[in-house]
Design a protein around this motif. Sequence first.
Motif, mmCIF file in Angstrom:
data_model
loop_
_atom_site.group_PDB
_atom_site.id
_atom_site.type_symbol
_atom_site.label_atom_id
_atom_site.label_comp_id
_atom_site.label_asym_id
_atom_site.label_seq_id
_atom_site.Cartn_x
_atom_site.Cartn_y
_atom_site.Cartn_z
ATOM 1 N N GLY A 90 0.810 -1.199 0.000
ATOM 2 C CA GLY A 90 0.000 0.000 0.000
ATOM 3 C C GLY A 90 0.846 1.252 0.000
ATOM 4 O O GLY A 90 2.044 1.219 0.272
ATOM 5 N N ASP A 144 -2.406 -2.718 -3.299
ATOM 6 C CA ASP A 144 -3.636 -3.187 -2.671
ATOM 7 C C ASP A 144 -4.435 -2.051 -2.058
ATOM 8 O O ASP A 144 -5.654 -2.158 -1.925
ATOM 9 N N VAL A 145 -3.764 -0.992 -1.670
ATOM 10 C CA VAL A 145 -4.451 0.135 -1.033
ATOM 11 C C VAL A 145 -3.665 1.426 -1.268
ATOM 12 O O VAL A 145 -2.441 1.427 -1.296
ATOM 13 N N TRP A 146 -4.414 2.494 -1.467
ATOM 14 C CA TRP A 146 -3.869 3.855 -1.518
ATOM 15 C C TRP A 146 -4.584 4.633 -0.422
ATOM 16 O O TRP A 146 -5.820 4.659 -0.386
ATOM 17 N N ALA A 147 -3.846 5.257 0.466
ATOM 18 C CA ALA A 147 -4.431 6.111 1.500
ATOM 19 C C ALA A 147 -3.816 7.500 1.333
ATOM 20 O O ALA A 147 -2.591 7.659 1.403
ATOM 21 N N CYS A 191 -5.483 12.428 9.657
ATOM 22 C CA CYS A 191 -4.880 11.522 8.678
ATOM 23 C C CYS A 191 -3.488 11.975 8.236
ATOM 24 O O CYS A 191 -2.675 11.148 7.835
ATOM 25 N N ALA A 224 -5.995 3.515 8.369
ATOM 26 C CA ALA A 224 -6.956 3.278 7.283
ATOM 27 C C ALA A 224 -6.428 2.228 6.306
ATOM 28 O O ALA A 224 -7.162 1.332 5.894
ATOM 29 N N ALA A 225 -5.164 2.340 5.943
ATOM 30 C CA ALA A 225 -4.577 1.375 5.011
ATOM 31 C C ALA A 225 -4.549 -0.024 5.623
ATOM 32 O O ALA A 225 -4.890 -1.009 4.946
ATOM 33 N N ALA A 284 -6.542 -1.231 7.864
ATOM 34 C CA ALA A 284 -7.913 -1.735 7.920
ATOM 35 C C ALA A 284 -8.358 -2.272 6.565
ATOM 36 O O ALA A 284 -9.015 -3.311 6.484
ATOM 37 N N ARG A 285 -7.989 -1.588 5.495
ATOM 38 C CA ARG A 285 -8.424 -1.998 4.152
ATOM 39 C C ARG A 285 -7.812 -3.317 3.695
ATOM 40 O O ARG A 285 -8.391 -4.000 2.856
ATOM 41 N N VAL A 286 -6.629 -3.652 4.234
ATOM 42 C CA VAL A 286 -6.003 -4.930 3.856
ATOM 43 C C VAL A 286 -6.014 -5.924 5.016
ATOM 44 O O VAL A 286 -5.354 -6.959 4.967
ATOM 45 N N SER A 287 -6.768 -5.608 6.071
ATOM 46 C CA SER A 287 -6.897 -6.479 7.254
ATOM 47 C C SER A 287 -5.534 -6.847 7.841
ATOM 48 O O SER A 287 -5.264 -8.011 8.128
#
Length: 154
Positions: free
Chosen positions: A43, A76-79, A91, A101-102, A104-107
């Motif tokens: 991410g 997998d994620v962009w925050a 943030c 946040a990142a 959380a999005r990829v667990s």
Amino acid sequence: MLFDRDGTLVENVPYNGDPRRVRPAAGARRALAELRARGVALGVVTNQSGVGRGLLERSQVQAVHERIAELLGPFDVWAVCPHAPWEGCLCRKPAPGLVLAAMARVSAAPDRTVVIGDAPTDVGSARAAGALGVLLPSPGVGILTAVRLLFQGG
């Protein structure tokens, strides 16, 4: 694994809204390829205060991110924190919001998350979120070495 954008994954171009100006940092392609081969979720956590300052549109930031993905592969994620420093958001690095946040999005659990960046704010946000922060020795240098050291012996 989470990465800062400017000065870490790509060369730092202040307030860049032009995808044509995106240049991968030394070793970034190889480091990311090695991580993907290991099945590591990837991410990006990035402050983009140019949006809050009125210097960039969100669409320009998105276009730069699309170019980065073209050059370095998918993430997998962009925050993204679009706020100006004086806005006091939770943030903006070194606050923990982007990293939380990142994750959380990829667990991902904090104790299994690493944030690599070129500035003390990157390490500060990692620590504030309970993750490990790795500060590169100088902007754009050392990403491949940092990744390999993290996986040494593993």
